[in-house]
Design a protein around this motif. Sequence first.
Motif, PDB file in Angstrom:
ATOM      1  N   LYS A 104      49.222  47.724  36.026  1.00 13.02           N
ATOM      2  CA  LYS A 104      49.634  46.370  35.824  1.00 13.02           C
ATOM      3  C   LYS A 104      49.874  46.008  34.676  1.00 13.02           C
ATOM      4  O   LYS A 104      50.609  45.109  34.232  1.00 13.02           O
ATOM      5  N   TYR A 162      42.509  53.685  43.062  1.00 11.86           N
ATOM      6  CA  TYR A 162      42.103  52.233  42.604  1.00 11.86           C
ATOM      7  C   TYR A 162      42.431  52.110  40.911  1.00 11.86           C
ATOM      8  O   TYR A 162      43.068  51.287  40.415  1.00 11.86           O
ATOM      9  N   GLU A 163      42.080  53.008  40.278  1.00  9.13           N
ATOM     10  CA  GLU A 163      42.331  52.914  38.591  1.00  9.13           C
ATOM     11  C   GLU A 163      43.608  53.245  38.479  1.00  9.13           C
ATOM     12  O   GLU A 163      44.020  52.502  37.380  1.00  9.13           O
ATOM     13  N   THR A 175      45.574  49.890  39.345  1.00  5.17           N
ATOM     14  CA  THR A 175      45.064  48.738  38.411  1.00  5.17           C
ATOM     15  C   THR A 175      45.718  48.731  37.026  1.00  5.17           C
ATOM     16  O   THR A 175      45.985  47.887  36.464  1.00  5.17           O
ATOM     17  N   ASN A 176      45.655  50.147  36.574  1.00 11.96           N
ATOM     18  CA  ASN A 176      46.019  50.266  35.114  1.00 11.96           C
ATOM     19  C   ASN A 176      47.523  49.906  35.012  1.00 11.96           C
ATOM     20  O   ASN A 176      48.015  49.647  33.975  1.00 11.96           O
ATOM     21  N   CYS A 227      42.361  41.064  40.709  1.00  9.46           N
ATOM     22  CA  CYS A 227      42.896  42.139  39.698  1.00  9.46           C
ATOM     23  C   CYS A 227      44.450  42.416  39.823  1.00  9.46           C
ATOM     24  O   CYS A 227      44.997  43.352  39.853  1.00  9.46           O
ATOM     25  N   ASP A 228      45.086  41.073  39.921  1.00  5.95           N
ATOM     26  CA  ASP A 228      46.522  41.026  40.156  1.00  5.95           C
ATOM     27  C   ASP A 228      47.040  42.043  41.325  1.00  5.95           C
ATOM     28  O   ASP A 228      48.016  42.736  41.143  1.00  5.95           O
ATOM     29  N   TYR A 248      45.652  44.552  42.802  1.00  2.93           N
ATOM     30  CA  TYR A 248      45.658  45.728  42.556  1.00  2.93           C
ATOM     31  C   TYR A 248      46.728  46.428  41.659  1.00  2.93           C
ATOM     32  O   TYR A 248      46.896  47.767  41.850  1.00  2.93           O
ATOM     33  N   GLY A 249      46.992  45.562  40.865  1.00  3.15           N
ATOM     34  CA  GLY A 249      48.058  45.993  39.785  1.00  3.15           C
ATOM     35  C   GLY A 249      49.452  45.929  40.462  1.00  3.15           C
ATOM     36  O   GLY A 249      50.410  46.404  39.888  1.00  3.15           O
TER      37      GLY A 249
END
Length: 349
Positions: free
Chosen positions: A346, A339-340, A343-344, A36-37, A39-40
């Motif tokens: 990104k 985590y959210e 990753t958001n 996921c990149d 973790y952003g």
Amino acid sequence: MKDIIVTIDKERLIHNIAAIRKKMVKGTKLCAVVKCDAYGHGIKAVCDEIVDKVDYFAVTNNREAVMLKKRYGDIDVLVLGGFSTHYLLPAINYGVTFGLDRIEDLELLSNYCKLTHTRARIHIKVNTGMNRLGLDTTSELVHFCAALKKYDNITLTGIFSHLGSGDKFCNRNYEQILLFQRFCDLVPTSITRHLCNSSFYTEKPCYDMVRAGIALYGYNFPEVRPILNIKARIAAIKEIKKGAYIGYGNENKARKNMKTATVMIGYGEGLPRLWAKNGYMLVNGAPCPICANICMDMTILDVTNVDAKINDYATVLGQNGELEITATEIASSTKTIEYEILTNFKKAH
């Protein structure tokens, strides 16, 4: 000038790798989870710094894996996610390692290998209690290994599972370890076995490799520090009279005469709307409260007591002067997890 600047602290990243290795059982390999990149954080930026300091990369899908193999060559790259034919031919050609847990996928993978006249490497995924992916029973593993012998273009190089709890001392993790050991007893001892994650790094048995995810980026691990820095440009400065509305909705009014700064980042770039309630940004080393509902691409700050001007940058995440905003703080305020948040962001790249 860019509206948003996203960087990683390379020195902290290298420090985090060293801190993780220091705590690991001697002789254990380190797998950097960069799905996921990263973790952003930006997969290329992160991997460029650590490619010579880790033994494996782990990703979500074939596309990410191919990108890394093209960029770095010989380092092992494991696809953790469900097996897919998307980007499968180039992934085989570049020597990607695939996580498999279905007998049916062996024939499919073998047929693709025939098209490329090459071999594929796999790690078997087993389910020890996460109940997400993986072979469910030891008898399924026996059948899988028997079926694997039919394919001379597929090589078994590993077996793995995933812990369902971040608490390294909980019963659930120990139950999973016991079950994983039963799976491992049925496969050759020469292959790579891996189960442990960022939270279970020092425990024995930790098998042959530890997969470090969130710890790599500076969270939930001793002595690591967050590496992601996000700054956004101030596009406007406003003098607001007491009682005037600010932003969307009817609930935000100026409680006094005040000065505001409109910053060019919003929920469209990953800033949680709930952060408006207690959130802030750092401008010239000072905390500036968010004073209106966060917009899709803008956020309004109270900069009444700060020397702020157009084209200054507000720190959204990271360090500014002696102060620092972390994903932990934002996650706690918005009732989610780091985590959210990470990753958001990104979407801000």
